[in-house]
Design a protein around this motif. Structure first.
Motif, short mmCIF file in Angstrom:
data_model
loop_
_atom_site.label_atom_id
_atom_site.label_comp_id
_atom_site.label_asym_id
_atom_site.label_seq_id
_atom_site.Cartn_x
_atom_site.Cartn_y
_atom_site.Cartn_z
N PHE A 37 0.87 -1.03 -0.06
CA PHE A 37 -0.18 -0.26 0.08
C PHE A 37 0.69 1.03 0.00
O PHE A 37 2.30 1.38 0.57
N ARG A 38 0.33 2.23 -0.18
CA ARG A 38 1.33 3.35 0.05
C ARG A 38 -0.13 4.66 0.17
O ARG A 38 -1.23 4.60 0.42
N ARG A 39 0.67 5.69 0.78
CA ARG A 39 -0.20 6.93 1.26
C ARG A 39 0.35 7.80 1.26
O ARG A 39 1.94 8.31 1.81
N ALA A 40 0.32 8.67 0.07
CA ALA A 40 0.94 10.36 -0.01
C ALA A 40 0.43 11.31 0.64
O ALA A 40 -0.76 11.37 1.02
N PRO A 41 0.92 12.79 0.67
CA PRO A 41 1.08 13.23 1.27
C PRO A 41 -0.58 13.94 1.52
O PRO A 41 -0.78 14.71 -0.04
N GLY A 42 -1.88 13.93 1.80
CA GLY A 42 -2.82 14.56 1.83
C GLY A 42 -3.70 13.90 1.14
O GLY A 42 -4.74 13.85 0.82
N LYS A 43 -3.43 12.39 0.92
CA LYS A 43 -4.01 11.51 0.59
C LYS A 43 -4.79 10.05 1.17
O LYS A 43 -3.78 9.69 2.31
N GLU A 44 -5.60 9.68 0.42
CA GLU A 44 -6.17 7.85 1.52
C GLU A 44 -4.78 7.24 1.28
O GLU A 44 -4.18 7.12 0.27
N ARG A 45 -5.03 6.21 2.11
CA ARG A 45 -4.23 5.42 1.79
C ARG A 45 -4.75 3.97 0.08
O ARG A 45 -5.57 3.72 0.56
N GLU A 46 -3.69 3.80 -0.33
CA GLU A 46 -4.00 3.21 -1.75
C GLU A 46 -3.21 1.98 -1.65
O GLU A 46 -2.33 1.71 -1.51
N GLY A 47 -4.72 0.96 -1.26
CA GLY A 47 -3.36 -0.65 -2.38
C GLY A 47 -3.08 -0.58 -3.54
O GLY A 47 -3.85 -0.57 -3.95
N LEU A 48 -2.00 -1.15 -3.72
CA LEU A 48 -1.20 -1.07 -4.74
C LEU A 48 -1.16 -3.11 -5.43
O LEU A 48 -1.40 -2.70 -6.22
N SER A 49 -0.79 -3.41 -4.69
CA SER A 49 -0.60 -4.92 -5.21
C SER A 49 -1.02 -6.02 -4.14
O SER A 49 -0.70 -5.59 -2.89
N CYS A 50 -0.88 -7.45 -4.21
CA CYS A 50 -1.11 -8.66 -3.12
C CYS A 50 -0.88 -9.76 -3.98
O CYS A 50 -0.95 -9.73 -5.05
N ILE A 51 -0.45 -10.60 -3.02
CA ILE A 51 0.68 -11.90 -3.73
C ILE A 51 0.05 -12.91 -2.57
O ILE A 51 0.50 -12.88 -1.42
N SER A 52 -0.77 -13.59 -2.85
CA SER A 52 -0.83 -14.79 -2.29
C SER A 52 -0.26 -15.78 -1.96
O SER A 52 1.62 -14.99 -2.09
N SER A 53 -0.02 -16.68 -0.84
CA SER A 53 0.84 -17.12 0.35
C SER A 53 1.88 -17.91 -0.08
O SER A 53 3.09 -17.50 -0.64
N SER A 54 2.07 -18.72 -1.55
CA SER A 54 2.46 -19.14 -2.61
C SER A 54 3.18 -18.45 -3.41
O SER A 54 3.77 -19.01 -4.19
N GLY A 55 2.58 -17.62 -3.38
CA GLY A 55 3.59 -16.95 -4.95
C GLY A 55 2.50 -16.55 -6.20
O GLY A 55 2.58 -15.83 -7.63
N GLY A 56 1.18 -17.72 -6.50
CA GLY A 56 1.09 -17.54 -7.25
C GLY A 56 -0.26 -17.06 -7.60
O GLY A 56 -0.26 -17.04 -9.35
N ILE A 57 -0.43 -16.01 -7.18
CA ILE A 57 -1.22 -14.81 -7.65
C ILE A 57 -1.59 -13.92 -7.03
O ILE A 57 -0.75 -13.43 -6.08
N THR A 58 -1.51 -12.92 -8.17
CA THR A 58 -1.23 -11.63 -7.59
C THR A 58 -2.57 -10.43 -8.78
O THR A 58 -2.89 -11.01 -9.08
N TYR A 59 -2.08 -9.46 -7.36
CA TYR A 59 -2.87 -8.50 -7.86
C TYR A 59 -2.81 -6.94 -7.94
O TYR A 59 -1.86 -6.80 -6.77
N TYR A 60 -3.38 -6.17 -8.60
CA TYR A 60 -2.30 -5.07 -8.94
C TYR A 60 -3.26 -4.51 -9.33
O TYR A 60 -4.23 -4.07 -9.81
N SER A 61 -3.02 -3.12 -8.85
CA SER A 61 -4.14 -1.97 -8.64
C SER A 61 -3.96 -1.51 -10.03
O SER A 61 -3.04 -1.36 -10.95
N ASP A 62 -5.00 -0.49 -10.78
CA ASP A 62 -4.62 0.66 -11.97
C ASP A 62 -3.35 0.71 -11.70
O ASP A 62 -2.35 1.71 -12.48
N SER A 63 -2.87 1.86 -10.89
CA SER A 63 -1.92 2.46 -10.67
C SER A 63 -0.57 1.81 -10.89
O SER A 63 0.55 2.27 -11.11
N ALA A 64 -0.61 1.22 -10.24
CA ALA A 64 0.94 -0.17 -9.65
C ALA A 64 1.09 -1.11 -11.51
O ALA A 64 2.24 -1.63 -12.15
N LYS A 65 -0.11 -1.48 -12.40
CA LYS A 65 -0.21 -2.49 -13.30
C LYS A 65 0.44 -1.72 -14.45
O LYS A 65 1.08 -0.88 -14.97
#
Length: 121
Positions: A37-65
């Protein structure tokens, strides 16, 4: 004691790259999904990416993709976020967090303290 410690932040020029690390202690990281995740000054926290425990599944936000890549090395109890083609708007404090599940359900219950990323010329 469950701990997540981020590192790898710093000052980088626009177009540059950084690799953030999230080192886990006090538990076996291989049993859990992890998000960035990230939090920029003056902005709300933003989710960027997630990875499953095995690493086999990943997700990305539009800003990270397309620019960010999440990965993990369970032998090292560490999750990474490779960030390329950085922009000034990527300036923020970056956090990793542990999901209580092996998949990315989004109910993060442990957070690191964050690492500052500043993109500026």
């Amino acid at each position: 004691q469950v701990q997540l410690v981020e590192s790898g932040g710093g000052l980088v020029q626009p177009g540059g790259s950084l690799r953030l690390s999230c080192a886990a202690s006090g538990f076996t990281l291989a049993d859990y999904a992890v998000g960035w995740f990230r939090r920029a000054p003056g902005k709300e926290r933003e989710g960027l990416s997630c990875i499953s425990s095995s690493g086999g599944i990943t997700y990305y936000s539009d800003s990270a993709k397309g620019r960010f890549t999440i990965s993990r090395d369970n032998a090292k109890n560490t999750v990474y976020l490779q960030m390329n083609r950085l922009k000034p708007e990527d300036t923020a404090v970056y956090y990793c967090a542990r999901d209580p599940s092996r998949i990315c359900l989004g109910n993060y219950n442990y957070w690191g303290q964050g690492t500052q990323v500043t993109v500026s010329s």
